[in-house]
Design an enzyme around this catalytic site. Structure first.
Site, mmCIF file in Angstrom:
data_model
loop_
_atom_site.group_PDB
_atom_site.id
_atom_site.type_symbol
_atom_site.label_atom_id
_atom_site.label_comp_id
_atom_site.label_asym_id
_atom_site.label_seq_id
_atom_site.Cartn_x
_atom_site.Cartn_y
_atom_site.Cartn_z
ATOM 1 N N THR A 215 -30.139 -98.409 18.489
ATOM 2 C CA THR A 215 -31.325 -98.823 17.749
ATOM 3 C C THR A 215 -31.667 -100.261 18.116
ATOM 4 O O THR A 215 -30.782 -101.041 18.440
ATOM 5 C CB THR A 215 -30.983 -98.754 16.242
ATOM 6 N N VAL A 244 -33.664 -88.572 8.211
ATOM 7 C CA VAL A 244 -34.205 -89.909 8.452
ATOM 8 C C VAL A 244 -33.126 -90.917 8.081
ATOM 9 O O VAL A 244 -32.474 -90.777 7.043
ATOM 10 C CB VAL A 244 -35.476 -90.163 7.603
ATOM 11 N N GLY A 245 -32.934 -91.920 8.933
ATOM 12 C CA GLY A 245 -31.905 -92.939 8.673
ATOM 13 C C GLY A 245 -32.468 -94.136 7.922
ATOM 14 O O GLY A 245 -33.526 -94.066 7.287
ATOM 15 N N ASP A 246 -31.748 -95.228 8.020
ATOM 16 C CA ASP A 246 -32.113 -96.433 7.271
ATOM 17 C C ASP A 246 -33.231 -97.252 7.919
ATOM 18 O O ASP A 246 -33.927 -97.997 7.233
ATOM 19 C CB ASP A 246 -30.882 -97.345 7.150
HETATM 20 N N1 ASP Z 1 -29.345 -96.826 11.840
HETATM 21 C C1 ASP Z 1 -29.864 -95.790 12.686
HETATM 22 C C2 ASP Z 1 -29.986 -94.521 11.899
HETATM 23 O O1 ASP Z 1 -29.109 -94.227 11.120
HETATM 24 C C3 ASP Z 1 -29.031 -95.526 13.865
HETATM 25 C C4 ASP Z 1 -28.656 -96.733 14.664
HETATM 26 O O2 ASP Z 1 -28.650 -97.839 14.176
HETATM 27 O O3 ASP Z 1 -28.363 -96.567 15.849
HETATM 28 O O4 ASP Z 1 -30.933 -93.792 12.100
#
Ligand code: ASP
Length: 351
Positions: A215, A244-246
């Site tokens: 990310t 969906v992530g953070d």
């Molecule tokens: N935080 C992101 C998610 O959970 C993934 C990442 O940081 O690579 O979607």
């Protein structure tokens, strides 16, 4: 001195005063960027791969620094940097994003303006070339904060943002990485996406597991003293069911307020959502008076670790404090303050 002379010298003084005020920036700009945290270890990273990541971080950070140095806003710097990352297949954002278990690239992004708490976010977009620009358009051109899926892409097209065929985001390395994971998990392998180029052998450019993250995020302080944050991601590899992530959740993976700080996070998003990590860091600064670094470390090394979560974050404060913190072996990262040197780091034994 005649009246006209007095008048003229008065005007000249006023003009030079105004010029001096305009020339003197109230704040020194600063920027911090990340390209994801994870199992990124020296032992398993080839010198070529490491050099490629450092070069990408250098290019992206310099682009952001240039915007800020020319008096651009923190939002402009963030969008400029993240667009570069979204076009760079090394990172899990835009082209080069990880695949869902169904073999799609579903992209999430968010941006927040610390000067007025305006924010824009998108989740699960599949056709918009630059998801970060779409997040910004949601903030600036819609009455909403968050749009998802096909509706978000429709809004993007209406806002005049470039649309691409979903196969544009395809990279062989991410595809083979997905196939490997699905085989390991005993899950069905989806058909190769329509429009994807013919298979080619790929060298493992990243160590195993590192692909999970990647990310990208940026926090910046501009000469007007305003801070902002932005994050863009393909999420986690093999995600299912519209997960969906953070990253696009305001307060979790992305947050900015001139009252406290701006944060962009990376890691296993579920933990970051549950801890509202980005807002938590800023709350510790605002209400407990912690320094930015103390607040970042407390959230990552105490709260996140207590839940057995993994990842990291970057942060900036309006007074120019910069911080990063992560509990993984590495995090692709760089920072620079006006007049200072650009610092690029990858491993946890680097400053
Ligand atoms: N935080 C992101 C998610 O959970 C993934 C990442 O940081 O690579 O979607």
């Amino acid at each position: 001195m005649g009246t006209i002379c007095k008048l003229l010298s008065g005007v000249m003084m006023a003009t030079s005063l105004a010029a001096a005020t305009a020339q003197q920036p109230a704040h020194h700009w600063a920027i911090v960027i990340h390209g994801g945290a994870g199992v990124i270890e020296r032992a398993s990273m080839s010198p070529e791969t490491e050099a490629a990541y450092r070069a990408s971080l250098n290019e992206a950070a310099q682009a952001g620094a240039k915007v800020l140095d020319q008096g651009g806003t923190s939002l402009d710097a963030i969008e400029a940097v993240i667009k570069i990352f979204e076009d760079d297949p090394l990172f899990n954002a835009g082209r080069g994003a990880v695949f869902t278990a169904e073999g799609k690239n579903e992209l999430d992004a968010a941006i927040m303006d610390g000067s007025n708490l305006k924010a824009g976010a998108v989740a699960g977009v599949t056709r918009t070339h630059h998801p970060i620009s779409l997040a910004r358009a949601v903030m600036e051109k819609s009455p909403h904060v968050m749009l998802i899926g096909a509706g978000a892409d429709t809004f993007a097209a209406q806002a005049g943002l470039e649309q691409v065929d979903p196969s544009y985001f395809f990279t062989e390395r991410r595809w083979q990485s997905l196939v490997k994971q699905l085989k390991k998990d005993g899950l069905p392998i989806p058909a190769r996406p329509a429009g994807a180029p013919a298979p080619v052998p790929v060298a493992e450019i990243e160590p195993p597991n590192a692909h999970k993250f990647g990310t990208v995020g940026v926090v910046a302080l501009d000469r007007a003293g305003n801070i902002a944050a932005g994050t863009s991601t393909g999420g986690t590899q093999g995600k299912r069911w519209g997960r969906v992530g953070d990253s696009p959740i305001i307060g979790a993976g992305t947050y900015a307020s001139n009252q406290s700080c701006a944060v962009s996070a990376t890691g296993t998003g579920e933990y970051f959502i549950r801890l509202t990590v980005a807002r938590e860091v800023c709350a510790l600064v605002e209400y407990k008076g912690l320094t930015l670094q103390q607040a970042a470390d407390q959230v990552i090394h105490k709260q996140l670790e207590a839940l057995h979560g993994d990842g990291g974050l970057i942060a900036i404060a309006p007074d120019g404090q910069l911080a990063w913190s992560f509990n993984t072996p590495g995090m692709y990262r760089a920072r620079q303050a006006e007049g200072g040197k650009l610092q690029i780091s990858i491993y946890n034994d680097e400053p």
